[in-house]
Scaffold this active site. Structure first.
Site, mmCIF file in Angstrom:
data_model
loop_
_atom_site.group_PDB
_atom_site.id
_atom_site.type_symbol
_atom_site.label_atom_id
_atom_site.label_comp_id
_atom_site.label_asym_id
_atom_site.label_seq_id
_atom_site.Cartn_x
_atom_site.Cartn_y
_atom_site.Cartn_z
ATOM 1 N N ALA A 32 0.783 -1.485 -0.029
ATOM 2 C CA ALA A 32 0.261 0.286 -0.027
ATOM 3 C C ALA A 32 0.918 0.907 0.577
ATOM 4 O O ALA A 32 1.930 1.220 0.530
ATOM 5 C CB ALA A 32 -0.326 -0.118 1.568
ATOM 6 N N GLY A 36 17.514 3.447 8.917
ATOM 7 C CA GLY A 36 18.300 3.476 7.835
ATOM 8 C C GLY A 36 17.537 1.663 7.340
ATOM 9 O O GLY A 36 16.879 1.386 8.674
ATOM 10 N N GLY A 90 15.738 0.234 16.268
ATOM 11 C CA GLY A 90 15.923 -0.709 15.287
ATOM 12 C C GLY A 90 16.379 -1.787 15.279
ATOM 13 O O GLY A 90 15.769 -2.813 15.499
ATOM 14 N N VAL A 116 11.818 0.653 18.318
ATOM 15 C CA VAL A 116 12.191 0.514 19.286
ATOM 16 C C VAL A 116 14.651 0.289 18.998
ATOM 17 O O VAL A 116 14.478 -1.137 18.595
ATOM 18 C CB VAL A 116 12.610 -0.487 20.283
ATOM 19 C CG1 VAL A 116 13.631 0.875 21.722
ATOM 20 C CG2 VAL A 116 10.799 0.120 21.462
ATOM 21 N N ILE A 160 18.338 -3.369 16.216
ATOM 22 C CA ILE A 160 18.708 -3.983 17.888
ATOM 23 C C ILE A 160 18.235 -4.748 18.498
ATOM 24 O O ILE A 160 16.718 -4.496 18.752
ATOM 25 C CB ILE A 160 19.059 -3.116 18.946
ATOM 26 C CG1 ILE A 160 20.074 -2.268 18.298
ATOM 27 C CG2 ILE A 160 19.868 -3.455 20.185
ATOM 28 C CD1 ILE A 160 20.778 -0.986 18.820
ATOM 29 N N LYS A 198 10.145 6.032 22.363
ATOM 30 C CA LYS A 198 11.053 4.392 22.378
ATOM 31 C C LYS A 198 10.864 4.757 24.062
ATOM 32 O O LYS A 198 11.263 3.228 24.786
ATOM 33 C CB LYS A 198 11.888 5.084 22.043
ATOM 34 C CG LYS A 198 12.144 4.568 19.917
ATOM 35 C CD LYS A 198 13.476 5.294 19.849
ATOM 36 C CE LYS A 198 13.342 5.107 18.139
ATOM 37 N NZ LYS A 198 13.767 5.685 17.485
ATOM 38 N N ASP A 217 10.839 11.429 19.564
ATOM 39 C CA ASP A 217 11.259 9.763 18.530
ATOM 40 C C ASP A 217 11.386 9.149 20.222
ATOM 41 O O ASP A 217 11.249 8.370 19.934
ATOM 42 C CB ASP A 217 11.832 10.315 17.153
ATOM 43 C CG ASP A 217 12.161 7.950 17.080
ATOM 44 O OD1 ASP A 217 11.291 7.854 16.801
ATOM 45 O OD2 ASP A 217 13.617 7.993 17.431
ATOM 46 N N GLU A 271 9.379 -5.164 17.296
ATOM 47 C CA GLU A 271 10.835 -5.056 17.723
ATOM 48 C C GLU A 271 11.823 -3.843 16.661
ATOM 49 O O GLU A 271 12.362 -3.048 17.304
ATOM 50 C CB GLU A 271 11.816 -6.394 17.000
ATOM 51 C CG GLU A 271 13.030 -6.070 17.310
ATOM 52 C CD GLU A 271 13.769 -5.728 19.149
ATOM 53 O OE1 GLU A 271 13.944 -4.680 19.265
ATOM 54 O OE2 GLU A 271 13.238 -7.200 20.077
HETATM 55 N N1 LIG Z 1 13.765 4.805 8.279
HETATM 56 C C1 LIG Z 1 13.977 5.079 9.474
HETATM 57 O O1 LIG Z 1 15.222 4.216 9.860
HETATM 58 C C2 LIG Z 1 13.596 3.958 10.630
HETATM 59 C C3 LIG Z 1 13.763 2.969 12.017
HETATM 60 C C4 LIG Z 1 12.634 2.816 12.467
HETATM 61 C C5 LIG Z 1 11.061 2.345 11.876
HETATM 62 N N2 LIG Z 1 11.230 3.896 11.515
HETATM 63 C C6 LIG Z 1 10.360 3.581 11.848
HETATM 64 O O2 LIG Z 1 9.480 2.903 10.124
HETATM 65 C C7 LIG Z 1 8.082 3.649 9.619
HETATM 66 C C8 LIG Z 1 8.682 4.071 8.366
HETATM 67 O O3 LIG Z 1 9.178 5.088 9.102
HETATM 68 P P1 LIG Z 1 10.224 5.195 6.452
HETATM 69 O O4 LIG Z 1 11.132 6.129 7.688
HETATM 70 O O5 LIG Z 1 10.475 3.885 6.234
HETATM 71 O O6 LIG Z 1 8.945 5.965 5.814
HETATM 72 P P2 LIG Z 1 8.632 6.658 5.195
HETATM 73 O O7 LIG Z 1 8.723 8.037 5.061
HETATM 74 O O8 LIG Z 1 10.301 6.915 4.105
HETATM 75 O O9 LIG Z 1 7.634 6.043 4.321
HETATM 76 C C9 LIG Z 1 6.551 6.183 4.645
HETATM 77 C C10 LIG Z 1 5.635 5.040 2.855
HETATM 78 O O10 LIG Z 1 4.794 4.985 3.338
HETATM 79 C C11 LIG Z 1 3.713 5.458 2.561
HETATM 80 N N3 LIG Z 1 2.650 6.105 3.101
HETATM 81 C C12 LIG Z 1 2.575 7.222 4.305
HETATM 82 N N4 LIG Z 1 1.164 6.947 4.538
HETATM 83 C C13 LIG Z 1 0.796 6.721 4.380
HETATM 84 C C14 LIG Z 1 -0.999 6.215 3.344
HETATM 85 N N5 LIG Z 1 -1.387 7.465 4.112
HETATM 86 N N6 LIG Z 1 -1.539 5.610 2.302
HETATM 87 C C15 LIG Z 1 -0.616 4.874 1.752
HETATM 88 N N7 LIG Z 1 0.778 5.116 2.168
HETATM 89 C C16 LIG Z 1 1.556 5.361 3.410
HETATM 90 C C17 LIG Z 1 4.534 6.697 1.427
HETATM 91 O O11 LIG Z 1 3.859 6.333 0.345
HETATM 92 C C18 LIG Z 1 6.172 5.729 2.255
HETATM 93 O O12 LIG Z 1 5.641 4.820 0.915
HETATM 94 C C19 LIG Z 1 8.244 5.017 10.643
HETATM 95 O O13 LIG Z 1 6.936 4.370 11.681
HETATM 96 C C20 LIG Z 1 8.585 5.451 11.102
HETATM 97 O O14 LIG Z 1 9.191 6.202 12.828
HETATM 98 C C21 LIG Z 1 12.087 4.352 10.615
HETATM 99 N N1 LIG Z 2 14.589 8.391 12.844
HETATM 100 C C1 LIG Z 2 14.742 7.765 13.652
HETATM 101 C C2 LIG Z 2 14.827 6.087 12.831
HETATM 102 C C3 LIG Z 2 14.742 5.646 14.109
HETATM 103 O O1 LIG Z 2 13.446 4.853 15.040
HETATM 104 C C4 LIG Z 2 16.122 8.023 14.462
HETATM 105 O O2 LIG Z 2 16.693 8.553 13.818
HETATM 106 O O3 LIG Z 2 16.720 7.160 15.418
HETATM 107 NA NA NA Z 3 14.727 -2.918 18.069
#
Ligand SMILES: NC(=O)c1ccc[n+]([C@@H]2O[C@H](COP(=O)([O-])OP(=O)(O)OC[C@H]3O[C@@H](n4cnc5c(N)ncnc54)[C@H](O)[C@@H]3O)[C@@H](O)[C@H]2O)c1
Ligand SMILES: N[C@@H](CCO)C(=O)O
Ligand code: NA
Length: 460
Positions: free
Chosen positions: A64, A324, A156, A154, A158, A227, A223, A151
């Site tokens: 999606a 990442g 990433g 919090v 780890i 966590k 953020d 997992e």
């Molecule tokens: N990037 C990181 O390092 C990281 C690490 C740990 C956790 N997270 C968590 O993972 C999740 C995703 O992070 P990301 O960095 O991949 O985000 P991102 O912004 O790169 O990707 C989000 C995706 O979700 C889609 N999206 C958002 N809202 C939508 C909607 N209403 N309908 C359909 N699609 C929708 C966007 O099109 C995009 O494809 C977040 O909750 C973030 O906090 C990210």
């Molecule tokens: N934006 C977050 C991603 C991981 O949750 C960070 O910098 O640690």
């Molecule tokens: Na973790």
């Protein structure tokens, strides 16, 4: 009479019924961003290994996104383009396992509820959602007998959720100190190592895919607070929500603070702290001075680490990449394989326990040590006057340093006026409320020209 069968060779009735033939579990992926694209890639490229480990094929049945027509890396090559859909609800309805990596509160909250209600297990990386609405989602998952795993939410990659929830379930955790935000650790490290300005380092972190969509969530500590709430809930078997976490980000940290910290044997880190005291649970996020010899001081760049102190285990340190795409996808995929295994075994896996129902203490009840830098009039009696203010507020001084030649600027950033001295006070443990009133009182006395910084000292 036939001989009795040798008991050693007698057939043993199976204790566990044979597992049903491996089939296919349908996986819906909500979001194809930094994390989602890596989850999709692994599901396609490592399909055979994942099937062997999970016990069933994990078939990606849809992804999606907001705009399915937008060209995206990997779509049409790694991931078939016809898997992309803008109908997230319809996708959830035809899945056994739902991976939510969209981010934000809505629509993820409704989609996860819908998935649970339809009997699907859910894996999410969404700490903001869990820290705000975790209880309702966990209760729904318990009632439906499905997994809700997180997992990746919090630190990433780890493994920290599972160790705290499962490996330490028989111990008593006292305190958790975590560097749980990669962006701010990267920024503080760049400031300390290369003298980079805060804003420039944030832009770099965004370019590297560490920062949240709105980097204010990182820089202002939201953020990390999410966590901290999740870690405190897990560690103390209670419920702590993000609005109960005292929060201060890194925007007030100056390059002078970073340099002064280095000169006095500390490193500044944004810490998420969860503690249990006789009065209840305290959860807070703020920049802190960490002694250079503490294991958390060695956590560089965007790396994360969580330091756990438990009665039986003693100190534990969990270290790795907290942000990442690929690292975070690793944690998501681990949860996905576990959820698939649980499903094939006919049940749900380990669940959250919140039986302790502990009070969450207000921010000003936290107890810690402080380092206060101030510029004062350089004349006899001033030190005694400053010490008197601290004593009046029940704050005990550990050490006092006066800036002299061997500690040059920026330890001495004062007002540059002649006849001023630069003091650095380190206190013994004191209540946040006492320290706040002490600082207020210090501001009000004539010999104090400036309070340059007030930082908490942790990990001593
Ligand atoms: N990037 C990181 O390092 C990281 C690490 C740990 C956790 N997270 C968590 O993972 C999740 C995703 O992070 P990301 O960095 O991949 O985000 P991102 O912004 O790169 O990707 C989000 C995706 O979700 C889609 N999206 C958002 N809202 C939508 C909607 N209403 N309908 C359909 N699609 C929708 C966007 O099109 C995009 O494809 C977040 O909750 C973030 O906090 C990210
Ligand atoms: N934006 C977050 C991603 C991981 O949750 C960070 O910098 O640690
Ligand atoms: Na973790």
């Amino acid at each position: 009479m036939p001989a009795a069968p040798d008991p050693g060779l007698a057939p043993v009735p199976p204790v566990v019924p044979p597992r049903r033939a491996p089939g296919t579990l349908r996986v819906a992926l909500l979001g194809y961003g930094v994390v989602g694209s890596e989850v999709a890639r692994a599901l396609v490229e490592h399909a055979d290994d994942l099937a062997a480990r999970a016990g069933a094929r994990l078939e990606l049945v849809g992804v999606a996104v907001r705009d399915a027509s937008r060209p995206r890396e990997g779509v049409g090559t790694v991931v078939p383009a016809d898997l992309l859909t803008e109908d997230a609800q319809g996708l959830v309805d035809r899945a056994d396992l739902v991976v939510e990596v969209m981010g934000g509160i809505e629509p993820p909250r409704s989609l996860i509820r819908r998935a649970i209600a339809s009997g699907a297990s859910v894996v999410t990386a969404n700490k903001a959602l869990l820290a705000a609405h975790g209880p309702e989602l966990f209760e729904a998952a318990d009632a439906a007998g499905v997994d809700l795993s997180f997992e990746a939410a919090v630190a990433g990659a780890i493994p920290i959720v599972r160790p705290v929830r499962e490996s330490l379930a028989g111990d008593h955790v006292r305190r958790v100190l975590g560097i749980v935000n990669g962006t701010t650790n990267y920024v503080l490290d760049q400031m300390a190592t290369y003298g980079v300005e805060l804003e420039d380092a944030v832009k770099e972190a965004q370019g590297l895919g560490y920062a949240e969509a709105d980097p204010t969530a990182d820089v202002e500590g939201f953020d990390a607070a999410a966590k901290a709430a999740i870690l405190a809930s897990l560690a103390f078997h209670t419920r702590v929500s993000i609005d109960q976490v005292a929060r201060e980000g890194i925007t007030g940290v100056t390059s002078a603070d970073v340099t002064a910290a280095a000169q006095t044997g500390y490193v500044i880190k944004l810490l998420a702290i969860a503690e249990q005291t006789a009065e209840g649970v305290s959860a807070r996020v703020h920049p802190a001075l960490v002694p250079a010899e503490h294991p958390l001081a060695a956590v560089r760049g965007a790396f994360n680490a969580v330091f756990v102190e438990a009665d039986g285990a003693g100190p534990l340190m969990f270290y790795g990449q907290g942000a990442g795409g690929r690292p975070t996808a690793s944690a998501v995929l681990g949860d996905l394989v576990s959820a698939a295994r649980d499903r094939l075994a006919g049940g749900k896996g380990a669940y959250e326990s919140a039986y302790a129902s502990l009070p969450v203490l207000p921010a000003d009840a936290a107890v810690t040590r402080y380092q206060v830098r101030l510029v004062v009039a350089d004349r006899p009696g001033v030190l005694a006057q400053v010490a008197g203010v601290l004593a009046d507020h029940g704050v005990s001084i550990d050490t006092v340093r006066q800036a002299v030649d061997e500690v040059p600027a920026p330890f001495t950033p004062g007002d540059g006026s002649a006849g001023s001295a630069h003091l650095l006070l380190t206190t013994h443990a004191a209540r946040e409320a006492s320290l706040a009133s002490t600082v207020e009182a210090l501001r009000g006395i004539e010999p104090v020209h400036q309070i340059t910084s007030v930082l908490r000292v942790e990990g001593v």
